[in-house]
Design an enzyme around this catalytic site. Structure first.
Site, PDB file in Angstrom:
ATOM      1  N   ARG A  14      48.601  38.883  51.074  1.00  0.00           N
ATOM      2  CA  ARG A  14      47.884  40.130  50.766  1.00  0.00           C
ATOM      3  C   ARG A  14      46.373  39.895  50.842  1.00  0.00           C
ATOM      4  NH1 ARG A  14      48.826  39.802  44.214  1.00  0.00           N
ATOM      5  NH2 ARG A  14      46.817  38.854  43.776  1.00  0.00           N
ATOM      6  N   ASP A  61      52.877  26.253  47.171  1.00  0.00           N
ATOM      7  CA  ASP A  61      51.748  26.224  46.241  1.00  0.00           C
ATOM      8  C   ASP A  61      50.779  25.187  46.798  1.00  0.00           C
ATOM      9  OD1 ASP A  61      49.937  25.679  44.215  1.00  0.00           O
ATOM     10  OD2 ASP A  61      51.420  25.922  42.620  1.00  0.00           O
ATOM     11  N   VAL A  62      49.597  25.644  47.213  1.00  0.00           N
ATOM     12  CA  VAL A  62      48.656  24.740  47.886  1.00  0.00           C
ATOM     13  C   VAL A  62      48.159  23.604  46.986  1.00  0.00           C
ATOM     14  CG1 VAL A  62      47.881  26.483  49.558  1.00  0.00           C
ATOM     15  CG2 VAL A  62      46.630  26.208  47.385  1.00  0.00           C
ATOM     16  N   SER A 140      32.470  31.948  47.774  1.00  0.00           N
ATOM     17  CA  SER A 140      32.225  33.255  47.140  1.00  0.00           C
ATOM     18  C   SER A 140      30.760  33.342  46.753  1.00  0.00           C
ATOM     19  CB  SER A 140      33.082  33.372  45.877  1.00  0.00           C
ATOM     20  OG  SER A 140      32.654  34.462  45.080  1.00  0.00           O
ATOM     21  N   TYR A 152      35.463  29.279  38.291  1.00  0.00           N
ATOM     22  CA  TYR A 152      35.492  29.814  39.666  1.00  0.00           C
ATOM     23  C   TYR A 152      34.186  29.485  40.406  1.00  0.00           C
ATOM     24  CZ  TYR A 152      36.326  33.544  43.194  1.00  0.00           C
ATOM     25  OH  TYR A 152      36.523  34.272  44.347  1.00  0.00           O
ATOM     26  N   ALA A 153      33.059  29.622  39.729  1.00  0.00           N
ATOM     27  CA  ALA A 153      31.758  29.320  40.361  1.00  0.00           C
ATOM     28  C   ALA A 153      31.684  27.846  40.750  1.00  0.00           C
ATOM     29  CB  ALA A 153      30.614  29.678  39.415  1.00  0.00           C
ATOM     30  N   ALA A 155      34.246  25.887  41.384  1.00  0.00           N
ATOM     31  CA  ALA A 155      35.176  25.666  42.501  1.00  0.00           C
ATOM     32  C   ALA A 155      34.572  26.163  43.810  1.00  0.00           C
ATOM     33  CB  ALA A 155      36.502  26.372  42.229  1.00  0.00           C
ATOM     34  N   LYS A 156      33.969  27.349  43.769  1.00  0.00           N
ATOM     35  CA  LYS A 156      33.446  27.938  45.006  1.00  0.00           C
ATOM     36  C   LYS A 156      32.191  27.208  45.499  1.00  0.00           C
ATOM     37  CE  LYS A 156      36.497  31.142  45.837  1.00  0.00           C
ATOM     38  NZ  LYS A 156      37.547  30.833  46.824  1.00  0.00           N
TER      39      LYS A 156
HETATM   40  P1  NAP Z   1      44.159  38.173  46.159  1.00  0.00           P
HETATM   41  O1  NAP Z   1      44.335  39.583  46.620  1.00  0.00           O
HETATM   42  O2  NAP Z   1      44.409  37.827  44.743  1.00  0.00           O
HETATM   43  O3  NAP Z   1      45.046  37.238  47.114  1.00  0.00           O
HETATM   44  C1  NAP Z   1      45.106  35.857  46.902  1.00  0.00           C
HETATM   45  C2  NAP Z   1      46.432  35.357  47.420  1.00  0.00           C
HETATM   46  O4  NAP Z   1      46.491  33.927  47.193  1.00  0.00           O
HETATM   47  C3  NAP Z   1      47.616  35.984  46.689  1.00  0.00           C
HETATM   48  O5  NAP Z   1      48.597  36.392  47.601  1.00  0.00           O
HETATM   49  C4  NAP Z   1      48.095  34.825  45.819  1.00  0.00           C
HETATM   50  O6  NAP Z   1      49.485  34.826  45.548  1.00  0.00           O
HETATM   51  C5  NAP Z   1      47.756  33.634  46.679  1.00  0.00           C
HETATM   52  N1  NAP Z   1      47.731  32.396  45.897  1.00  0.00           N
HETATM   53  C6  NAP Z   1      47.248  32.204  44.645  1.00  0.00           C
HETATM   54  N2  NAP Z   1      47.428  30.948  44.252  1.00  0.00           N
HETATM   55  C7  NAP Z   1      48.048  30.304  45.266  1.00  0.00           C
HETATM   56  C8  NAP Z   1      48.533  28.976  45.450  1.00  0.00           C
HETATM   57  N3  NAP Z   1      48.399  28.046  44.494  1.00  0.00           N
HETATM   58  N4  NAP Z   1      49.142  28.658  46.624  1.00  0.00           N
HETATM   59  C9  NAP Z   1      49.301  29.592  47.582  1.00  0.00           C
HETATM   60  N5  NAP Z   1      48.869  30.866  47.469  1.00  0.00           N
HETATM   61  C10 NAP Z   1      48.254  31.214  46.320  1.00  0.00           C
HETATM   62  O7  NAP Z   1      42.674  37.654  46.460  1.00  0.00           O
HETATM   63  P2  NAP Z   1      41.603  38.072  47.576  1.00  0.00           P
HETATM   64  O8  NAP Z   1      40.652  39.008  46.934  1.00  0.00           O
HETATM   65  O9  NAP Z   1      42.266  38.426  48.836  1.00  0.00           O
HETATM   66  O10 NAP Z   1      40.838  36.680  47.740  1.00  0.00           O
HETATM   67  C11 NAP Z   1      41.094  35.751  48.786  1.00  0.00           C
HETATM   68  C12 NAP Z   1      40.088  34.620  48.716  1.00  0.00           C
HETATM   69  O11 NAP Z   1      38.763  35.146  48.821  1.00  0.00           O
HETATM   70  C13 NAP Z   1      40.121  33.828  47.423  1.00  0.00           C
HETATM   71  O12 NAP Z   1      39.842  32.474  47.659  1.00  0.00           O
HETATM   72  C14 NAP Z   1      39.006  34.454  46.620  1.00  0.00           C
HETATM   73  O13 NAP Z   1      38.522  33.583  45.636  1.00  0.00           O
HETATM   74  C15 NAP Z   1      37.997  34.733  47.701  1.00  0.00           C
HETATM   75  N6  NAP Z   1      37.012  35.776  47.385  1.00  0.00           N
HETATM   76  C16 NAP Z   1      37.400  37.060  47.078  1.00  0.00           C
HETATM   77  C17 NAP Z   1      36.410  38.006  46.776  1.00  0.00           C
HETATM   78  C18 NAP Z   1      36.748  39.441  46.438  1.00  0.00           C
HETATM   79  O14 NAP Z   1      35.822  40.176  46.077  1.00  0.00           O
HETATM   80  N7  NAP Z   1      37.985  39.875  46.530  1.00  0.00           N
HETATM   81  C19 NAP Z   1      35.076  37.641  46.779  1.00  0.00           C
HETATM   82  C20 NAP Z   1      34.722  36.330  47.091  1.00  0.00           C
HETATM   83  C21 NAP Z   1      35.700  35.407  47.396  1.00  0.00           C
HETATM   84  P3  NAP Z   1      50.077  35.675  44.287  1.00  0.00           P
HETATM   85  O15 NAP Z   1      49.921  37.096  44.685  1.00  0.00           O
HETATM   86  O16 NAP Z   1      51.510  35.254  44.230  1.00  0.00           O
HETATM   87  O17 NAP Z   1      49.266  35.280  43.121  1.00  0.00           O
END
Ligand code: NAP
Length: 251
Positions: A14, A61-62, A140, A152-153, A155-156
């Protein structure tokens, strides 16, 4: 199709990962969708296949070493050796530092940092062999510091150092590594943030848009466009960079 490149996108069931997987498929790559939940990963891959792509979905799980090794071996077997890797899987466990549990700290560091490390280590051997590779890590804007996100900060920001080091070590093998640092992107992750802080998603997006120079929040496809740029052949001289995809400058 024997020269079709194989990409792995983690957390691609997703959100941003799904958009990146779909985009890379449209760019002509075979795609392995990795996510925690097998059904969701397979469904995302089926959507790509319905559009004429070549995708598989698998659960992993990564953050778990043996699982990562097994998943990469399965991808090699079923679609071929991966030479593009997008480390996108991520979680939030926001809390102010004084309330942050050790579990909240560890789980975020594990998924983002340990996960990217394990995935990259498992995949780089195929890239080195092919003398070609593209690694894209999802950082991020929070890497610059964000209240309630010490875990999170860290990690990123860590992923940015990781990316630059990969660029140094793997460059001689035709492999580039870059990071994308998105700002506010409308996904389930930011929707959950709205809920946690007690506002509606619409309100949070409107507030976000007002403070972003281009006056809108980002969409997953905005990030996918940047990933598509970094992984192309002609981007071979662009490595070790951090690209903020945030509708304006950040520093
Ligand atoms: P999201 O909608 O929560 O999607 C993250 C996906 O990663 C989910 O499908 C989740 O699975 C999966 N996941 C979580 N833990 C995992 C693991 N250990 N092994 C494998 N898959 C795992 O998040 P997103 O907003 O698309 O974000 C994607 C990336 O962009 C992330 O790294 C996030 O930190 C980064 N990011 C997002 C934003 C933002 O504004 N959205 C901004 C900056 C950076 P489940 O659904 O089963 O938990």
């Amino acid at each position: 199709m024997s020269h079709q490149r194989v990409a792995i996108v983690t957390g691609a069931a997703r959100g941003i990962g799904e958009a990146i997987a779909r985009r890379l498929s449209r760019d002509g790559l075979a795609v392995a969708v990795i996510d925690l939940d097998e059904n969701s990963a397979v469904s995302a891959a089926e959507l790509i296949n319905a559009e004429g792509g070549r995708a598989i979905g698998l659960a992993a799980d990564v953050a778990v070493e043996a699982t990562v090794e097994k998943a990469v071996a399965e991808i090699v077997e079923r679609v071929g050796a991966p030479t593009v890797l997008v480390n996108n899987a991520g979680i939030l466990r926001d809390n102010l530092l004084f309330k942050m549990s050790t579990t909240e700290w560890d789980s975020v560091i594990d998924v983002h940092l340990r996960g990217a490390f394990l995935m990259t280590r498992a995949v780089q051997t195929h890239m080195v062999e092919a003398r070609f590779g593209r690694i894209v890590n999802l950082s991020s804007s929070s890497a610059l510091g964000n209240r309630g996100q010490a875990n999170y900060a860290a990690a990123k920001a860590g992923l940015q150092g990781f990316t630059k080091t990969l660029a140094l070590e793997l460059g001689p093998f035709g492999i580039t590594a870059n990071a994308i640092a998105p700002g506010f992107i409308a996904t389930a992750m930011t929707e959950a943030t709205a809920e946690r802080i007690g506002t509606t998603f619409e309100e949070l997006k409107a507030k976000g848009a007002a403070s972003i120079p281009v006056r809108r929040v980002g969409e997953p496809d905005d990030v996918a466009a940047a990933a598509s740029f970094f992984i192309r052949e002609e981007a071979s001289f662009i490595s070790g960079q951090v690209l903020y995809v945030a509708g304006g400058p950040l520093n």
